[in-house]
Design a protein around this motif. Structure first.
Motif, PDB file in Angstrom:
ATOM      1  N   ALA A  49     -13.236 -27.978  -8.759  1.00 12.43           N
ATOM      2  CA  ALA A  49     -14.310 -27.536  -7.862  1.00 12.43           C
ATOM      3  C   ALA A  49     -13.736 -27.106  -6.512  1.00 12.43           C
ATOM      4  CB  ALA A  49     -15.340 -28.653  -7.684  1.00 12.43           C
ATOM      5  N   SER A  50     -12.664 -27.773  -6.083  1.00 17.17           N
ATOM      6  CA  SER A  50     -12.075 -27.446  -4.775  1.00 17.17           C
ATOM      7  C   SER A  50     -11.470 -26.042  -4.767  1.00 17.17           C
ATOM      8  CB  SER A  50     -11.008 -28.479  -4.392  1.00 17.17           C
ATOM      9  OG  SER A  50     -10.022 -28.570  -5.391  1.00 17.17           O
ATOM     10  N   GLU A  51     -11.162 -25.532  -5.954  1.00 15.91           N
ATOM     11  CA  GLU A  51     -10.623 -24.178  -6.073  1.00 15.91           C
ATOM     12  C   GLU A  51     -11.743 -23.149  -5.885  1.00 15.91           C
ATOM     13  OE1 GLU A  51      -7.283 -24.232  -6.585  1.00 15.91           O
ATOM     14  OE2 GLU A  51      -7.241 -22.070  -6.323  1.00 15.91           O
ATOM     15  N   VAL A  52     -12.930 -23.496  -6.384  1.00 15.51           N
ATOM     16  CA  VAL A  52     -14.080 -22.580  -6.294  1.00 15.51           C
ATOM     17  C   VAL A  52     -14.589 -22.532  -4.854  1.00 15.51           C
ATOM     18  CG1 VAL A  52     -16.335 -22.011  -7.267  1.00 15.51           C
ATOM     19  CG2 VAL A  52     -14.618 -23.136  -8.694  1.00 15.51           C
ATOM     20  N   VAL A  53     -14.434 -23.658  -4.148  1.00 15.11           N
ATOM     21  CA  VAL A  53     -14.911 -23.758  -2.759  1.00 15.11           C
ATOM     22  C   VAL A  53     -14.270 -22.689  -1.869  1.00 15.11           C
ATOM     23  CG1 VAL A  53     -14.670 -25.228  -0.697  1.00 15.11           C
ATOM     24  CG2 VAL A  53     -15.644 -26.158  -2.795  1.00 15.11           C
ATOM     25  N   GLN A  54     -13.058 -22.276  -2.195  1.00 16.63           N
ATOM     26  CA  GLN A  54     -12.413 -21.296  -1.312  1.00 16.63           C
ATOM     27  C   GLN A  54     -13.153 -19.954  -1.279  1.00 16.63           C
ATOM     28  OE1 GLN A  54      -8.535 -19.581  -2.379  1.00 16.63           O
ATOM     29  NE2 GLN A  54      -8.732 -20.764  -4.244  1.00 16.63           N
ATOM     30  N   PHE A  55     -13.998 -19.713  -2.302  1.00 16.33           N
ATOM     31  CA  PHE A  55     -14.781 -18.472  -2.289  1.00 16.33           C
ATOM     32  C   PHE A  55     -15.940 -18.538  -1.299  1.00 16.33           C
ATOM     33  CE2 PHE A  55     -12.449 -18.389  -6.209  1.00 16.33           C
ATOM     34  CZ  PHE A  55     -12.003 -17.080  -6.256  1.00 16.33           C
ATOM     35  N   LEU A  56     -16.160 -19.720  -0.722  1.00 13.45           N
ATOM     36  CA  LEU A  56     -17.161 -19.865   0.343  1.00 13.45           C
ATOM     37  C   LEU A  56     -16.575 -19.501   1.703  1.00 13.45           C
ATOM     38  CD1 LEU A  56     -18.669 -23.365  -0.582  1.00 13.45           C
ATOM     39  CD2 LEU A  56     -19.490 -21.108  -1.250  1.00 13.45           C
ATOM     40  N   VAL A  57     -15.262 -19.361   1.745  1.00 16.59           N
ATOM     41  CA  VAL A  57     -14.596 -19.164   3.036  1.00 16.59           C
ATOM     42  C   VAL A  57     -14.203 -17.689   3.185  1.00 16.59           C
ATOM     43  CG1 VAL A  57     -12.722 -19.974   4.516  1.00 16.59           C
ATOM     44  CG2 VAL A  57     -13.696 -21.518   2.801  1.00 16.59           C
ATOM     45  N   PRO A  58     -14.780 -17.004   4.161  1.00 20.87           N
ATOM     46  CA  PRO A  58     -14.444 -15.592   4.355  1.00 20.87           C
ATOM     47  C   PRO A  58     -12.956 -15.433   4.693  1.00 20.87           C
ATOM     48  CG  PRO A  58     -16.299 -16.263   5.750  1.00 20.87           C
ATOM     49  CD  PRO A  58     -15.724 -17.503   5.164  1.00 20.87           C
ATOM     50  N   PRO A  59     -12.347 -14.315   4.287  1.00 15.75           N
ATOM     51  CA  PRO A  59     -10.918 -14.104   4.524  1.00 15.75           C
ATOM     52  C   PRO A  59     -10.513 -14.238   5.994  1.00 15.75           C
ATOM     53  CG  PRO A  59     -11.802 -12.390   3.088  1.00 15.75           C
ATOM     54  CD  PRO A  59     -12.964 -13.210   3.535  1.00 15.75           C
ATOM     55  N   TYR A  60     -11.370 -13.800   6.921  1.00 17.62           N
ATOM     56  CA  TYR A  60     -10.970 -13.881   8.338  1.00 17.62           C
ATOM     57  C   TYR A  60     -10.957 -15.326   8.831  1.00 17.62           C
ATOM     58  CZ  TYR A  60     -16.081 -13.628   8.865  1.00 17.62           C
ATOM     59  OH  TYR A  60     -17.425 -13.839   8.733  1.00 17.62           O
ATOM     60  N   VAL A  61     -11.698 -16.227   8.150  1.00 17.61           N
ATOM     61  CA  VAL A  61     -11.629 -17.656   8.497  1.00 17.61           C
ATOM     62  C   VAL A  61     -10.382 -18.282   7.867  1.00 17.61           C
ATOM     63  CG1 VAL A  61     -12.767 -19.909   8.300  1.00 17.61           C
ATOM     64  CG2 VAL A  61     -14.122 -17.857   8.781  1.00 17.61           C
ATOM     65  N   GLN A  62     -10.029 -17.809   6.665  1.00 15.39           N
ATOM     66  CA  GLN A  62      -8.781 -18.299   6.046  1.00 15.39           C
ATOM     67  C   GLN A  62      -7.589 -17.941   6.935  1.00 15.39           C
ATOM     68  OE1 GLN A  62      -8.449 -17.173   1.862  1.00 15.39           O
ATOM     69  NE2 GLN A  62     -10.569 -17.791   1.494  1.00 15.39           N
ATOM     70  N   ASP A  63      -7.659 -16.766   7.556  1.00  6.55           N
ATOM     71  CA  ASP A  63      -6.576 -16.339   8.449  1.00  6.55           C
ATOM     72  C   ASP A  63      -6.622 -17.094   9.776  1.00  6.55           C
ATOM     73  OD1 ASP A  63      -5.825 -14.566   6.521  1.00  6.55           O
ATOM     74  OD2 ASP A  63      -6.865 -12.850   7.414  1.00  6.55           O
ATOM     75  N   ASP A  64      -7.819 -17.316  10.288  1.00  3.00           N
ATOM     76  CA  ASP A  64      -7.959 -17.971  11.593  1.00  3.00           C
ATOM     77  C   ASP A  64      -9.090 -19.001  11.528  1.00  3.00           C
ATOM     78  OD1 ASP A  64      -8.284 -18.794  14.157  1.00  3.00           O
ATOM     79  OD2 ASP A  64      -8.578 -16.804  15.033  1.00  3.00           O
ATOM     80  N   PRO A  65      -8.745 -20.272  11.161  1.00  4.69           N
ATOM     81  CA  PRO A  65      -9.773 -21.302  10.965  1.00  4.69           C
ATOM     82  C   PRO A  65     -10.676 -21.502  12.184  1.00  4.69           C
ATOM     83  CG  PRO A  65      -7.657 -22.054  10.122  1.00  4.69           C
ATOM     84  CD  PRO A  65      -7.393 -20.767  10.863  1.00  4.69           C
ATOM     85  N   SER A  66     -10.209 -21.146  13.383  1.00  5.54           N
ATOM     86  CA  SER A  66     -11.043 -21.365  14.569  1.00  5.54           C
ATOM     87  C   SER A  66     -12.309 -20.509  14.533  1.00  5.54           C
ATOM     88  CB  SER A  66     -10.239 -21.069  15.839  1.00  5.54           C
ATOM     89  OG  SER A  66     -10.020 -19.672  15.953  1.00  5.54           O
ATOM     90  N   LEU A  67     -12.331 -19.493  13.672  1.00  6.15           N
ATOM     91  CA  LEU A  67     -13.520 -18.643  13.573  1.00  6.15           C
ATOM     92  C   LEU A  67     -14.632 -19.270  12.721  1.00  6.15           C
ATOM     93  CD1 LEU A  67     -11.862 -15.122  13.100  1.00  6.15           C
ATOM     94  CD2 LEU A  67     -12.912 -16.050  15.174  1.00  6.15           C
ATOM     95  N   ALA A  68     -14.305 -20.332  11.975  1.00  5.20           N
ATOM     96  CA  ALA A  68     -15.294 -20.926  11.064  1.00  5.20           C
ATOM     97  C   ALA A  68     -16.517 -21.436  11.810  1.00  5.20           C
ATOM     98  CB  ALA A  68     -14.663 -22.067  10.262  1.00  5.20           C
ATOM     99  N   GLY A  69     -16.303 -21.993  13.001  1.00  3.67           N
ATOM    100  CA  GLY A  69     -17.389 -22.603  13.753  1.00  3.67           C
ATOM    101  C   GLY A  69     -18.414 -21.613  14.271  1.00  3.67           C
ATOM    102  N   VAL A  70     -18.015 -20.381  14.472  1.00  3.98           N
ATOM    103  CA  VAL A  70     -18.924 -19.400  15.061  1.00  3.98           C
ATOM    104  C   VAL A  70     -19.638 -18.563  14.005  1.00  3.98           C
ATOM    105  CG1 VAL A  70     -17.597 -19.258  17.202  1.00  3.98           C
ATOM    106  CG2 VAL A  70     -17.058 -17.680  15.349  1.00  3.98           C
ATOM    107  N   LEU A  71     -19.308 -18.831  12.747  1.00  2.00           N
ATOM    108  CA  LEU A  71     -19.843 -18.020  11.665  1.00  2.00           C
ATOM    109  C   LEU A  71     -21.319 -18.325  11.399  1.00  2.00           C
ATOM    110  CD1 LEU A  71     -18.330 -16.168   9.486  1.00  2.00           C
ATOM    111  CD2 LEU A  71     -18.992 -18.030   7.978  1.00  2.00           C
ATOM    112  N   ASN A  72     -22.062 -17.312  11.070  1.00  2.00           N
ATOM    113  CA  ASN A  72     -23.481 -17.535  10.815  1.00  2.00           C
ATOM    114  C   ASN A  72     -23.966 -16.771   9.581  1.00  2.00           C
ATOM    115  OD1 ASN A  72     -25.835 -18.757  11.246  1.00  2.00           O
ATOM    116  ND2 ASN A  72     -26.337 -17.734  13.177  1.00  2.00           N
TER     117      ASN A  72
END
Lengths: 146, 146
Positions: A49-72
């Motif tokens: 399941a943890s492998e499928v979870v990565q499809f919830l994460v946009p590529p720009y957040v994978q590149d820069d995790p600090s962007l995850a908090g501002v995502l809407n």
């Protein structure tokens, strides 16, 4: 008691089955992973399941995790977008998780020995090339503590 | 939605709690692992069910797996013998499984990003040094697919 008598109800998906349906199965049954078989029904791998979870994460957040908090963005739209039309084989990790195999007539101790040696939470019980089912570590403990 | 709103019911045991009780909890709830905390309730590690399974395997079988098939010992006696009087800390793997932490106000995407990066099936949701609960990969998928 032999491995064939220990198998439990555990969902199995085909390498070519629908990726979104597999994600729904993980979610609905609240499972840590699914057993994946080839077209002949022979187990090939595990889809965590943890492998499928990565499809919830946009590529720009994978590149820069600090962007995850501002995502809407809507997660539902994202996962349907990312998984729609894909096959389970496209979700598997690059280094696939191996599913160890035991024989139908292996004893409880043989199954426990394989699981303990490989530190794996699941083993496939095989009758020749046919998958009879799986045995999880918690199922083994249940049988032992009965 | 924030991590604090995503936490789920998941059993937590103390490093010094009873090993046999922990094995029973894994078996009864059919879980792949338990969250282990220190005396202050702060998460320390995960106890995988596959780690506890090794106590079902007698040392002479660990040394020579070919002996497993000829064994005729009661599993129930063995596990009660091996785990009775022990503490959870004695069951933990030598290289403990780390439980990643997220903050209570992290977003769904932040939690997913941590889980995807570390390929872990569980994260601990913390409010300072207090454990609010855990979020599993399948719970994240459930929320995303809702």
């Amino acid at each position: 008691m032999h491995a064939a008598q220990m198998v439990e109800d555990y969902p199995v998906v085909d390498l070519d089955s629908d990726a979104l349906a597999a994600a729904r199965l993980l979610a609905e049954r609240r499972l840590p992973g699914l057993v994946v078989t080839d077209a002949s029904g022979c187990p090939q791998s595990v889809l965590p399941a943890s492998e499928v979870v990565q499809f919830l994460v946009p590529p720009y957040v994978q590149d820069d995790p600090s962007l995850a908090g501002v995502l809407n963005e809507s997660m539902a739209d994202r996962i349907a977008d990312k998984l729609g039309g894909r096959r389970v084989r496209e979700l598997l990790p690059k280094e696939p998780v191996e599913l160890p195999r035991v024989a139908a007539d292996d004893t409880v101790v043989e199954v426990a020995a394989v699981m303990a040696r490989l530190r794996c939470p699941l083993v496939a019980v095989m009758e020749g090339r046919t998958l009879l089912g799986v045995v999880s570590a918690s199922r083994l403990l249940e049988l032992a503590l009965h």
